[in-house]
Design an enzyme around this catalytic site. Structure first.
Site, PDB file in Angstrom:
ATOM      1  N   LYS A 128       0.889  -1.234   0.139  1.00 35.64           N
ATOM      2  CA  LYS A 128       0.123   0.041  -0.109  1.00 35.64           C
ATOM      3  C   LYS A 128       0.813   1.122  -0.161  1.00 35.64           C
ATOM      4  O   LYS A 128       1.704   1.361   0.733  1.00 35.64           O
ATOM      5  CB  LYS A 128      -1.010   0.013   1.074  1.00 35.64           C
ATOM      6  CG  LYS A 128      -1.848   1.447   1.372  1.00 35.64           C
ATOM      7  CD  LYS A 128      -2.727   1.233   2.474  1.00 35.64           C
ATOM      8  CE  LYS A 128      -2.186   1.874   3.772  1.00 35.64           C
ATOM      9  NZ  LYS A 128      -3.130   2.153   4.792  1.00 35.64           N
TER      10      LYS A 128
HETATM   11  C1  5RP Z   1      -1.976   4.561   8.485  1.00 37.04           C
HETATM   12  C2  5RP Z   1      -2.775   3.674   7.603  1.00 37.04           C
HETATM   13  C3  5RP Z   1      -4.088   4.005   7.062  1.00 37.04           C
HETATM   14  O1  5RP Z   1      -4.828   2.847   7.077  1.00 37.04           O
HETATM   15  C4  5RP Z   1      -3.914   4.671   5.462  1.00 37.04           C
HETATM   16  O2  5RP Z   1      -3.070   5.747   5.604  1.00 37.04           O
HETATM   17  C5  5RP Z   1      -5.279   4.581   4.920  1.00 37.04           C
HETATM   18  O3  5RP Z   1      -5.904   5.502   5.220  1.00 37.04           O
HETATM   19  P1  5RP Z   1      -6.240   6.955   4.800  1.00 37.04           P
HETATM   20  O4  5RP Z   1      -7.213   6.575   3.572  1.00 37.04           O
HETATM   21  O5  5RP Z   1      -7.307   7.549   5.902  1.00 37.04           O
HETATM   22  O6  5RP Z   1      -5.047   7.626   4.530  1.00 37.04           O
HETATM   23  O7  5RP Z   1      -2.025   2.697   7.133  1.00 37.04           O
HETATM   24  O8  5RP Z   1      -0.771   4.184   8.815  1.00 37.04           O
END
Ligand code: 5RP
Length: 276
Positions: free
Chosen positions: A173
């Site tokens: 991610k």
């Molecule tokens: C924090 C994360 C969050 O899950 C990720 O950032 C996704 O959330 P958002 O869409 O609010 O950014 O991994 O470390």
């Protein structure tokens, strides 16, 4: 890949179109009671059935998600730092593999901080988690966390994603950025994007669309869903782009129509209770 690994991965990334809609509600692990996620049970409940999977910590899973739920769990197992602490990148693995199995996790999630003071420690965490996950057939999602000082450009994100994949992450991610296709091309495993800070709904849908056009396999989105005025309508609109190939206009119109319908239902039930 053995059967268990393939089976779990297929719950996260749909085999029919190789795409995913993951709902992120793990923010509290370093941010505390984030706006609109103060009461995780209330936030998660209405959204649960519209997400392909749910990303969260064991604490929120145990306290705020019904155990009868069929939504696959992506368990965040890294932590140990806070927004007011010494350094956000100083993370360790906080949840054991045995615990993840007990909680029936379909995937394990952990942050890496490439280029940070604790880069080595977080990459070691990832390698250890992949080794553990491989033993039991549980895939690992590596989150390329970005410190304040790091640029979110394609050069940096491609480096971080590639390192995550080289160390054995099954999904990565990261953040969308200009030339995002280069990030995806350089990463041999599926790449999904975080939503980031709350945007106007149309902009968040555009971000989703652009990321998919650039080769992302889907989203792991949090604030742009549950900080929306109508979280269920927003999640459905994101789904429409990811799973039904809707355009931004179609998804946004769907968001507006669903929101209006929900408001009308609310109004009707308010009037009903007044007339009773
Ligand atoms: C924090 C994360 C969050 O899950 C990720 O950032 C996704 O959330 P958002 O869409 O609010 O950014 O991994 O470390």
């Amino acid at each position: 890949m053995d059967w268990g690994m393939k089976n779990r991965l297929s719950k996260i990334i749909k085999p029919s179109n190789s795409r995913c809609v993951m709902l992120a509600v793990d923010h509290g692990y370093f941010l505390g009671p984030t706006e609109k996620l103060e009461n995780p049970r209330e936030t998660i409940g209405p959204l649960l059935n519209y997400a392909d999977s749910l990303m969260l910590t064991r604490g929120v899973l145990r306290t705020s998600v019904i155990p009868e739920s069929n939504t696959p769990i992506v368990l965040r197992v890294s932590g140990g730092s806070s927004i007011i602490g010494e350094d956000l990148s100083k993370e360790t693995i906080v949840t054991s593999i045995e615990e993840a199995i007990k909680l029936n996790a379909s995937c394990l999630a952990l942050s890496i901080f490439v280029g940070s003071k604790y880069e080595f420690q977080t990459l070691k965490n990832l390698s250890k988690l992949v080794n553990e996950g491989e033993k039991y057939g549980i895939p690992v999602l590596a989150v390329t966390a970005v410190g304040k000082e790091m640029a979110r450009d394609s050069r940096y994100l491609a480096l971080a994603c590639r390192i995550a994949a080289e160390l054995g992450a099954h999904v990565v991610k990261t953040y969308h950025c200009p030339d995002f296709n280069k990030v995806v091309e350089g990463c041999p495993v599926p790449v999904i994007i975080a939503g980031g800070k709350k945007l106007a709904e149309r902009e968040a849908l555009q971000l989703t669309f652009d990321a998919l056009e650039d080769g992302a396999s889907g989203v792991d989105m949090g604030r742009n869903i549950w900080q929306s005025d109508n979280p269920v309508a927003m999640l459905k609109a994101v789904r429409a782009i990811v799973h039904e190939n809707s355009t931004v206009k179609e998804a946004y119109d769907q968001y507006v129509n669903t929101s209006t319908m929900t408001e009308e239902i609310r109004k009707k039930s308010r009037n009903k209770s007044v007339s009773i």
